[in-house]
Design an enzyme around this catalytic site. Structure first.
Site, PDB file in Angstrom:
ATOM      1  N   ASP A   1      68.622  68.145  52.115  1.00 59.13           N
ATOM      2  CA  ASP A   1      67.234  67.804  52.393  1.00 59.13           C
ATOM      3  C   ASP A   1      66.605  69.046  53.034  1.00 59.13           C
ATOM      4  O   ASP A   1      67.308  69.997  53.395  1.00 59.13           O
ATOM      5  CB  ASP A   1      67.180  66.603  53.344  1.00 59.13           C
ATOM      6  CG  ASP A   1      65.781  66.270  53.801  1.00 59.13           C
ATOM      7  OD1 ASP A   1      64.858  66.289  52.964  1.00 59.13           O
ATOM      8  OD2 ASP A   1      65.609  65.987  54.999  1.00 59.13           O
TER       9      ASP A   1
ATOM     10  N   ASP B   1      63.194  69.249  55.487  1.00 57.97           N
ATOM     11  CA  ASP B   1      62.691  69.088  56.848  1.00 57.97           C
ATOM     12  C   ASP B   1      63.675  68.324  57.713  1.00 57.97           C
ATOM     13  O   ASP B   1      64.111  67.225  57.366  1.00 57.97           O
ATOM     14  CB  ASP B   1      61.347  68.361  56.825  1.00 57.97           C
ATOM     15  CG  ASP B   1      60.279  69.173  56.117  1.00 57.97           C
ATOM     16  OD1 ASP B   1      60.056  70.322  56.524  1.00 57.97           O
ATOM     17  OD2 ASP B   1      59.687  68.665  55.150  1.00 57.97           O
TER      18      ASP B   1
END
Length: 273
Positions: free
Chosen positions: A7, A9
């Site tokens: 991922d 953020d």
């Protein structure tokens, strides 16, 4: 071929509080919108996948009237798109300034994976320009060039729906049994599990208290050895991986096998429709 999918953020860098939040608020100010999100309010907004989707949570009848916005749905969508484009410009400027540091261990683990011949990718619901800026910050240009990037509106349903991970696995021609995802949020973990992928979690600023039941390994960070030393705190280790002071690629490599195949996301909560 094994693959490692990050991922963005909260995983590559802890960007929500010091990157996205000020970028949203600066955008609201520029457009004369009668809202500024506090830290506590934004802690709830991050549970909504996608920046435009977070902005759309503002669009109550009272807010539309107070802001003098059009009531036509198509015109509202166009307005939200304008806000989001500007927010992305502000955010990428924050990232390029170097004010936000990469998270411990992400470059180290990614470099080890590349050296071992793993496929590398990022799968995020953030805008692609935002994701690429954080990827280069975290990995450096040379290593970042080894990553495939799946971001933004490449799928219609955002996390916790599994679509972004299913799309990435399909496009890269991967066997789900060979994939490890690194996430930082419950929504992201549910997305990975829903796609049948093993998921390790590195908690971030807004996610430390979330329920990560179903995650193969939950840690405070991947950690780094001296001189940048950051020691990993193991928060949940249901498979008995027992990482050392730093999570190593070898620790991640055993997660799919140790998990015994795809995890059932319903064990961690309802899957969104």
């Amino acid at each position: 071929m094994p693959a490692l999918i990050f991922d963005c953020d909260g995983v590559l860098a802890d960007t929500e509080r010091d990157g996205h939040l000020p970028a949203f608020n600066e955008t609201f100010e520029e457009f004369g919108l009668p809202v500024r999100w506090s830290d506590a309010e934004y802690a709830e907004k991050v549970k909504v996948g996608g920046g435009k989707e977070r902005m759309r949570t503002l669009l109550t009848p009272d807010f539309i009237a107070a802001a003098g916005l059009p009531s036509d749905p198509a015109a509202l969508d166009e307005q939200v798109a304008r806000w989001h484009r500007r927010k992305t410009e502000i955010y990428t400027g924050i990232i390029s300034s170097g004010r936000i540091a990469p998270r411990p261990g992400v470059r180290r683990v990614a470099a080890a994976a590349r050296e071992a011949g793993w496929t590398l990718a990022v799968a995020s619901t953030s805008a692609e320009a935002s994701v690429r800026s954080v990827l280069e910050l975290a990995m450096g240009q040379e290593l970042a060039a080894s990553f495939s990037v799946f971001a933004g509106d490449v799928v219609e349903r955002k996390k916790p729906a599994p679509d972004i991970y299913a799309f990435a696995v399909h496009r890269l021609g991967l066997d789900p049994a060979d994939v490890v995802v690194i996430e930082d949020s419950r929504n992201g973990m549910l997305a990975a599990l829903g796609a049948g992928l093993a998921c390790a979690v590195t908690t971030s600023a807004y996610t430390g208290e979330e329920d990560f039941t179903g995650g193969s390994l939950v840690v405070s960070s991947l950690g780094d050895p001296p001189p940048e030393e950051t020691v990993t705190q193991v928060l949940s280790d249901p498979l008995g991986i027992r990482p050392g002071p730093c999570v190593m690629l070898a620790d991640l490599a055993v997660l799919p096998t140790a998990a015994g195949g795809a995890s059932d996301p319903t064990a961690s909560g309802p899957r969104p429709e």
